[in-house]
Design a protein around this motif. Structure first.
Motif, PDB file in Angstrom:
ATOM      1  N   LEU A 197      18.619  -5.682   3.732  1.00  0.00           N
ATOM      2  CA  LEU A 197      18.767  -4.466   2.921  1.00  0.00           C
ATOM      3  C   LEU A 197      17.412  -3.806   2.757  1.00  0.00           C
ATOM      4  N   GLY A 198      17.342  -2.532   3.096  1.00  0.00           N
ATOM      5  CA  GLY A 198      16.104  -1.766   2.928  1.00  0.00           C
ATOM      6  C   GLY A 198      16.308  -0.655   1.916  1.00  0.00           C
ATOM      7  N   LEU A 199      15.385  -0.545   0.984  1.00  0.00           N
ATOM      8  CA  LEU A 199      15.455   0.494  -0.035  1.00  0.00           C
ATOM      9  C   LEU A 199      14.416   1.569   0.270  1.00  0.00           C
ATOM     10  N   ASN A 200      14.572   2.731  -0.324  1.00  0.00           N
ATOM     11  CA  ASN A 200      13.692   3.858  -0.025  1.00  0.00           C
ATOM     12  C   ASN A 200      12.260   3.581  -0.488  1.00  0.00           C
ATOM     13  N   ASP A 201      11.320   4.300   0.113  1.00  0.00           N
ATOM     14  CA  ASP A 201       9.901   4.072  -0.159  1.00  0.00           C
ATOM     15  C   ASP A 201       9.512   4.429  -1.583  1.00  0.00           C
ATOM     16  N   LYS A 202      10.366   5.168  -2.269  1.00  0.00           N
ATOM     17  CA  LYS A 202      10.036   5.565  -3.643  1.00  0.00           C
ATOM     18  C   LYS A 202      10.037   4.363  -4.574  1.00  0.00           C
ATOM     19  N   VAL A 203      10.773   3.312  -4.194  1.00  0.00           N
ATOM     20  CA  VAL A 203      10.895   2.129  -5.040  1.00  0.00           C
ATOM     21  C   VAL A 203       9.829   1.118  -4.662  1.00  0.00           C
ATOM     22  N   ALA A 204       9.055   0.671  -5.650  1.00  0.00           N
ATOM     23  CA  ALA A 204       8.014  -0.324  -5.419  1.00  0.00           C
ATOM     24  C   ALA A 204       8.332  -1.577  -6.219  1.00  0.00           C
ATOM     25  N   PHE A 205       8.463  -2.709  -5.532  1.00  0.00           N
ATOM     26  CA  PHE A 205       8.665  -3.988  -6.210  1.00  0.00           C
ATOM     27  C   PHE A 205       7.281  -4.566  -6.490  1.00  0.00           C
ATOM     28  N   GLN A 206       6.827  -4.422  -7.704  1.00  0.00           N
ATOM     29  CA  GLN A 206       5.503  -4.909  -8.039  1.00  0.00           C
ATOM     30  C   GLN A 206       5.594  -5.819  -9.245  1.00  0.00           C
ATOM     31  N   PRO A 207       4.849  -6.921  -9.258  1.00  0.00           N
ATOM     32  CA  PRO A 207       4.823  -7.782 -10.438  1.00  0.00           C
ATOM     33  C   PRO A 207       4.282  -7.024 -11.634  1.00  0.00           C
ATOM     34  N   SER A 208       4.832  -7.305 -12.805  1.00  0.00           N
ATOM     35  CA  SER A 208       4.385  -6.638 -14.020  1.00  0.00           C
ATOM     36  C   SER A 208       2.906  -6.937 -14.256  1.00  0.00           C
ATOM     37  N   SER A 231      11.023 -16.155  -0.354  1.00  0.00           N
ATOM     38  CA  SER A 231       9.750 -16.257   0.370  1.00  0.00           C
ATOM     39  C   SER A 231       9.538 -15.038   1.261  1.00  0.00           C
ATOM     40  N   ARG A 232      10.603 -14.600   1.940  1.00  0.00           N
ATOM     41  CA  ARG A 232      10.491 -13.417   2.794  1.00  0.00           C
ATOM     42  C   ARG A 232      10.304 -12.160   1.954  1.00  0.00           C
ATOM     43  N   PHE A 233      10.965 -12.133   0.802  1.00  0.00           N
ATOM     44  CA  PHE A 233      10.813 -10.973  -0.070  1.00  0.00           C
ATOM     45  C   PHE A 233       9.379 -10.880  -0.586  1.00  0.00           C
ATOM     46  N   ASP A 234       8.795 -12.003  -0.988  1.00  0.00           N
ATOM     47  CA  ASP A 234       7.417 -12.001  -1.488  1.00  0.00           C
ATOM     48  C   ASP A 234       6.434 -11.573  -0.409  1.00  0.00           C
ATOM     49  N   ALA A 235       6.694 -11.987   0.837  1.00  0.00           N
ATOM     50  CA  ALA A 235       5.759 -11.700   1.927  1.00  0.00           C
ATOM     51  C   ALA A 235       5.944 -10.302   2.505  1.00  0.00           C
ATOM     52  N   GLU A 236       7.213  -9.879   2.702  1.00  0.00           N
ATOM     53  CA  GLU A 236       7.490  -8.637   3.432  1.00  0.00           C
ATOM     54  C   GLU A 236       8.159  -7.562   2.590  1.00  0.00           C
ATOM     55  N   ARG A 237       8.558  -7.928   1.356  1.00  0.00           N
ATOM     56  CA  ARG A 237       9.315  -7.006   0.502  1.00  0.00           C
ATOM     57  C   ARG A 237      10.622  -6.571   1.176  1.00  0.00           C
ATOM     58  N   THR A 238      11.202  -7.507   1.953  1.00  0.00           N
ATOM     59  CA  THR A 238      12.489  -7.272   2.598  1.00  0.00           C
ATOM     60  C   THR A 238      13.542  -8.134   1.918  1.00  0.00           C
TER      61      THR A 238
END
Length: 423
Positions: A211-222, A245-252
């Protein structure tokens, strides 16, 4: 986490079902639980965790039952509570209603489930759909004991192998609820967006989804600095199927989904939200014991979007009667059980403004001052729209057999706790 034992108690503290996993506590220790819990409540300090000497009691209450976990070790309390709530969900899948009578009627099944869901005090398989494949109420009548599904011994414990469908489809819903409190001048006092991505998977085999989300959304640690124009999502919670693990490394967001319906992720966004539907209510009091309301509702979202099932709930004094309404659109009805009248607009396009008048008779105007001035509530649902700007860029389905699958994506923004203070 290492739980020593699990108990199911009735409201009097009597043991209905118990399971000792480690043998390091006396089963009679549960007799101390009810007096300790009542003592905490009498002190005005109720807590789901009670410590007595070297024993820790962790419990939840459901209907007329207490589910209590006992441990002698320094266990992870949140994990134990999650396990107890998961037990409730699984039992409800088997018995529909979890209460004392259904527990007494299903002793055998409950002991089987306890043995499969936890081993030596550590949680194992907790997915109801997987457990139902080999623990059934008719299981003892089978001549050959059913083999455990591969999911139990597999790393993918939430999905069984060999699932087949004639038509392969994936339905994905992005649902956002807007919580907002604004004053009568239009200033937003508090606002947040609570969102979730829910899926219904009808896919054969053991597919992998990306699943890929648009570039406007940033998953960043608080706590980290925000870069660019990304929207920082907070309190992100993923289903266990997501490869963290893949999400932390690639944000995928990559995962092998469970079969059927489930919540893939939930999130929260604390930001200044412009009111999607703004409501003003001018109240005019008259000396001869009557009050009139002039209500204006304005949609402040894009013109191409439409809000459905809009309800504007205007509070009135509890002794109001003799109501009369006049509106340019929709319908209005008096709801005495709410001490309010409800203006219903079936379809509310963006960039529009509508008016409504209400007239009430009152035996005493002074009673309004005693009752205070409750806020106006608004209910709505806007399809094909997200307040946060989150959009699904792609949803790829990868399966060894290479079949074609149809992904369906839907967006919905709806009201949460949405209130506007009146003058």
């Amino acid at each position: 986490m290492s739980v020593s034992g699990i108990f199911i108690l009735d409201l009097k503290g009597n043991v209905v079902v118990s399971r000792n996993y480690r043998g390091d506590v006396e089963m009679g220790c549960i007799d101390r639980f009810m007096p300790l819990m009542l003592e905490k409540e009498d002190e005005g300090k109720p807590s789901p965790v009670i410590t007595d000497r070297e024993t820790t009691y962790i419990y939840i209450k459901h209907m007329n039952l207490f589910l209590v976990a006992v441990s002698k070790k320094n266990c992870n309390v949140v994990l134990v509570l999650s396990f107890l709530y998961k037990c409730v969900d699984v039992f409800k899948e088997y018995f529909k209603d979890l209460e004392e009578e259904s527990v007494r009627d299903n002793f055998v099944i409950i002991y089987e489930l306890f043995d499969e869901m936890m081993d030596f005090g550590y949680p194992q398989t907790t997915e109801g759909k997987i457990l139902q494949e080999y623990i059934t109420q008719e299981g003892q009548r089978l001549e050959v004991a059913p083999r455990p599904p591969m999911a139990v011994t597999n790393a993918v414990s939430w999905r069984s192998e060999g699932i087949k469908y004639r038509k392969n489809e994936v339905f994905l819903d992005v649902i956002e609820s807007v919580n907002m409190l604004a004053n009568s001048n239009g200033t937003v006092l508090r606002s947040e967006i609570v969102g979730s991505i829910r899926m219904r998977v009808v896919l054969s085999g053991m597919p992998e989804l990306r699943l890929g989300l648009n570039d406007k959304v940033a998953f960043q640690p608080s706590g980290q600095a925000r870069s660019g124009k990304g929207v920082e999502l907070e309190d992100i919670k993923f289903h266990q199927c997501v490869r963290l693990s893949r999400f932390d490394a690639e944000r995928t967001i990559s995962f092998i989904p469970p079969d059927g319906e489930f919540e893939l992720m939930s999130y929260r966004l604390t930001t200044q939200v412009k009111p999607l539907i703004w409501v003003e209510a001018a109240v005019e009091k008259h000396k001869n014991s009557r009050v009139e309301y002039m209500v204006k509702a304005k949609s402040q979202f894009k013109r191409q979007s439409i809000a459905n099932h809009v309800e504007v709930i205007i509070p009135v004094p509890s002794d109001a009667y003799g109501q009369k309404f006049k509106t340019s659109i929709g319908s209005v009805k008096y709801a005495p059980e709410l001490n309010a009248f409800v203006w219903t607009i079936r379809s509310f396009p963006g960039g529009r403004e509508y008016l409504m008048r209400a007239h009430f008779l009152l035996p005493s105007i002074s009673s309004e001052d005693i009752e205070g001035n409750p806020p106006i509530s608004v209910k709505f649902e806007i399809p094909y729209y997200t307040t946060s700007g989150l959009q699904v860029r792609y949803l790829r389905i990868i399966e060894r057999s290479g079949y074609q699958a149809l992904p369906w994506v839907r967006y919905v923004t709806q009201n949460g706790d949405y209130e506007i203070r009146s003058r």
